[in-house]
Design an enzyme around this catalytic site. Structure first.
Site, short mmCIF file in Angstrom:
data_model
loop_
_atom_site.label_atom_id
_atom_site.label_comp_id
_atom_site.label_asym_id
_atom_site.label_seq_id
_atom_site.Cartn_x
_atom_site.Cartn_y
_atom_site.Cartn_z
CB SER A 137 -0.89 0.04 1.26
OG SER A 137 -1.63 -1.16 1.40
CG ASP A 146 2.95 1.40 8.84
OD1 ASP A 146 3.42 0.47 9.52
OD2 ASP A 146 3.64 2.18 8.16
#
Ligand code: GRF
Length: 207
Positions: A137, A146
């Site tokens: 991602s 994150d």
């Protein structure tokens, strides 16, 4: 107006190379600095070989004083005047103050299908969970690790005899496709997500 991009690395810099090599021709951005927290990072030589200015701020002398380390990072960034920061295999946690300074202008690539498996050892965790798909991602960096808005994802199949290493090796080339695709759009202000899927399928569709 061409966007100026600084790329932060800690190691080999394969994602940095993919980003640098993508910023050519009509691409709306150009690399202006490759910056590492490790003066020995192999990626620094790869950047220099491509004619990209490099700098290193060794984080070790700063110990736990993250603010002082980040002040030294910022001094290098002030010299390069980037519009966008790309974290690419950068393995230091950044403080909320530093992130706030770059709010909305800092990207990271993470080797999982966020929000799954934030943090480390993502491939082993996907295998342990019995996932049949995994991937990477690209997200905007926010103070939570994150956790920022996802701007793109690439999906690969998990195969029955996969190990963390074989899975990582399948994900990495997809990172090299995804990150440049996201940066190209991000540099124009386009925030529509990029979605890629590996050509591999399991079981093989021609079975
Ligand atoms: C990659 O798996 C990336 O997802 C993670 O760090 C690893 C090494 O990246 N962030 P690179 O080869 O240094 O770009």
């Amino acid at each position: 107006m061409t966007k100026r991009v600084a790329i932060l690395i800690s190691g080999g810099g394969s994602n940095m190379v993919a980003l640098v090599d993508s910023m050519t021709g009509d691409h709306p951005a150009r690399p202006v600095l490759v910056l590492s927290n490790d003066p020995q990072a192999a990626g620094l030589d790869k950047a220099a070989a491509r004619g990209i200015p490099t700098a290193a701020v060794d984080h070790r002398p700063y110990g736990k004083d993250r603010a002082a380390f980040e002040q030294a990072l910022q001094a290098e960034l002030d010299r390069a005047q980037p519009d966008i920061l790309c974290l690419a295999g950068f393995m230091r946690i950044l403080t909320a103050d530093f992130i706030a300074r770059w709010d909305g202008r800092m990207l990271n690539i993470h080797p999982s299908l966020l929000p799954k498996y934030k943090g480390l050892n993502t491939h082993a965790r996907a295998l342990a969970a019995g996932d049949t798909e995994h991937g990477c991602s690209v997200h905007q960096v926010t103070p939570a690790l994150d956790d920022g808005p996802v701007l793109g994802q690439a999906v690969v199949p998990v195969l029955p005899r996969d190990t963390a290493d074989t899975l990582a090796a399948r994900v990495l080339p997809m990172e090299h496709a995804l990150y440049p695709a996201v940066l190209r759009k991000f540099a124009t202000g386009d925030r529509t997500p990029v979605f890629l899927r590996s050509g591999l399928s399991f079981p093989p569709s021609n079975a």
